[in-house]
Design an enzyme around this catalytic site. Structure first.
Site, PDB file in Angstrom:
ATOM      1  N   GLU A   6      -9.528   3.347   3.001  1.00  0.00           N
ATOM      2  CA  GLU A   6     -10.404   3.659   1.875  1.00  0.00           C
ATOM      3  C   GLU A   6     -11.622   2.735   1.842  1.00  0.00           C
ATOM      4  O   GLU A   6     -11.483   1.505   1.841  1.00  0.00           O
ATOM      5  CB  GLU A   6      -9.614   3.520   0.570  1.00  0.00           C
ATOM      6  N   GLU A  26      -2.489   6.980   0.623  1.00  0.00           N
ATOM      7  CA  GLU A  26      -1.936   6.062   1.617  1.00  0.00           C
ATOM      8  C   GLU A  26      -0.866   6.724   2.486  1.00  0.00           C
ATOM      9  O   GLU A  26      -0.820   6.502   3.700  1.00  0.00           O
ATOM     10  CB  GLU A  26      -1.363   4.830   0.916  1.00  0.00           C
ATOM     11  N   GLN A  30      -6.243  -1.025   1.075  1.00  0.00           N
ATOM     12  CA  GLN A  30      -7.233  -1.776   0.309  1.00  0.00           C
ATOM     13  C   GLN A  30      -6.589  -2.985  -0.371  1.00  0.00           C
ATOM     14  O   GLN A  30      -7.159  -4.072  -0.407  1.00  0.00           O
ATOM     15  CB  GLN A  30      -7.901  -0.867  -0.716  1.00  0.00           C
ATOM     16  N   PHE A  31      -5.404  -2.810  -0.904  1.00  0.00           N
ATOM     17  CA  PHE A  31      -4.505  -3.880  -1.319  1.00  0.00           C
ATOM     18  C   PHE A  31      -3.122  -3.467  -0.844  1.00  0.00           C
ATOM     19  O   PHE A  31      -2.727  -2.310  -0.993  1.00  0.00           O
ATOM     20  CB  PHE A  31      -4.512  -4.074  -2.840  1.00  0.00           C
ATOM     21  N   ILE A  54       0.800   0.058  -0.428  1.00  0.00           N
ATOM     22  CA  ILE A  54       1.492   0.561   0.759  1.00  0.00           C
ATOM     23  C   ILE A  54       2.710   1.394   0.352  1.00  0.00           C
ATOM     24  O   ILE A  54       3.233   2.173   1.153  1.00  0.00           O
ATOM     25  CB  ILE A  54       1.930  -0.611   1.675  1.00  0.00           C
ATOM     26  N   PRO A  62       3.211   4.172  -1.380  1.00  0.00           N
ATOM     27  CA  PRO A  62       3.220   5.608  -1.111  1.00  0.00           C
ATOM     28  C   PRO A  62       3.446   5.946   0.365  1.00  0.00           C
ATOM     29  O   PRO A  62       3.829   7.083   0.679  1.00  0.00           O
ATOM     30  CB  PRO A  62       1.820   6.055  -1.561  1.00  0.00           C
ATOM     31  N   HIS A 116      -2.263  -5.938  -7.723  1.00  0.00           N
ATOM     32  CA  HIS A 116      -3.178  -6.423  -6.689  1.00  0.00           C
ATOM     33  C   HIS A 116      -2.785  -7.811  -6.188  1.00  0.00           C
ATOM     34  O   HIS A 116      -3.626  -8.553  -5.697  1.00  0.00           O
ATOM     35  CB  HIS A 116      -4.619  -6.467  -7.220  1.00  0.00           C
TER      36      HIS A 116
END
Length: 340
Positions: free
Chosen positions: A43, A74, A96-97, A101, A103, A141
């Site tokens: 992303e 994801e 992105q973070f 992960i 999903p 995050h």
């Protein structure tokens, strides 16, 4: 198409100290130049250059077929990367973070990790991204995700603590024919104390090999990621009292370098395990039982652990500081062990 290398991925050539973030950028850039099968997807990694600007300038150099902006899905784009790996490509997926992960847990554990075992062939795929707390990012995050995947045969897990290792380990991960989860602590991305002049020559650090960050003979501290730096700070404080702590940086969590841990423990007789991840189900428990099985007769005290508490990462700064393990926690545990 412009071919100039952006300044943040060319620190080696100028001899300037590189941050951990720059070392990761440099590894990705060099591997993409070395092997046209390597491509990136995630992303906002293209036109925007990534949330932390790891891939700034990559789209201009390598084009949209090798630097692919994806939808916020994801599980979907990790599955797409698996298909590309089946076709002989070497995808590097950016989360992105790393909190997000989850999903992709299904495709990573049920499909990607089992690929080779099912006769579907190699799966040269890297999933990389930022982890860790201390930045007031709250529960969505700030997580460390290693133990969600540690139980899964077929995966490798890497978690570097410094720029030199980050670059060399990421190169090895990209060249590996197995799926690798590569965690990068965001608190180290641009940290002033975490900068190094990287080797000018091409190099790769083998996965599964720990390093001795500090030699000592009074106790062994086993750790990784940001906690390597906290443990070294604690060791410096202990040294003022004449206590020599040995600090082992795991670098790779799966496969785990049990030999390096056992060799150190057999010399010191005391073992302290430090990690930022929460306590229950953390890697400290696995290391403790393995050392109990392999080096029990050398133990001169209980195996102890210093970890985060069992809680989601708090939003409140004061609560987050309480939640995370600190230098003082390591010092107190180490002194208890030495005096045991």
């Amino acid at each position: 198409m412009p071919s100039e290398t952006p300044s943040h991925v060319a620190r080696t050539r100028s001899g300037e100290p590189a941050t951990l973030l720059e070392a990761i950028s440099e590894a990705l850039w060099e591997e993409m130049e070395r092997d046209e099968r390597v491509f990136l997807l995630g992303e906002d990694i293209g036109a925007y250059g990534g949330a932390f600007k790891v891939t700034r300038g990559f789209l201009e150099r390598f084009g949209p077929s090798r630097v692919i902006d994806t939808p916020i899905s994801e599980g979907g784009f990790t599955g797409a990367a698996a298909g590309a790996a089946h076709m002989g490509l070497r995808p590097v997926v950016e989360m992105q973070f790393m909190d997000f992960i989850s999903p992709a847990y299904d495709v990573l554990t049920n499909y990607i990790a089992t690929s080779l075992y099912r006769g579907a062939g190699p799966m040269p795929l890297v999933v990389r991204g930022p982890v860790g707390g201390g930045n007031r990012g709250g529960p969505f995050h700030s997580q460390n995700v290693e133990m969600a995947f540690f139980h899964t045969p077929g995966l490798k897990i890497v978690y570097p603590s410094n720029p030199r290792d980050a670059k060399g380990l990421l190169k090895s991960a990209i060249r590996d024919d197995n799926p690798v989860i590569f965690e990068e602590h965001k608190g180290l991305y641009r940290a002033p104390h975490c900068r190094e002049v990287l080797p000018a020559e091409d190099y790769a650090i083998p996965l599964g090999s720990a390093r001795t960050a500090l030699e000592g003979d009074d106790l062994t501290i086993v750790t990784y990621g940001l906690m390597v730096h906290r443990s070294l700070e604690a060791a410096a404080e202990l040294a003022r009292d004449g206590i020599r702590a040995e600090v082992i940086d795991l670098r790779t969590l799966l496969p785990l370098d049990e030999e390096a841990i056992a060799d150190s423990l057999k010399r010191t007789g005391k073992l302290l395990i430090v990690h930022e991840d929460t306590r229950t189900g953390g890697i400290a428990g696995e290391i403790a039982i393995r050392m109990n099985e392999q080096a029990f007769e050398w133990l001169d005290g209980p195996i102890l652990r210093v970890t985060a508490i069992d809680s989601p990462v708090p939003f409140s700064g004061e609560l987050e500081d309480y939640f995370l393990p600190g230098v003082r926690d390591v010092v107190i545990a180490a002194r208890y062990l030495v005096e045991y």
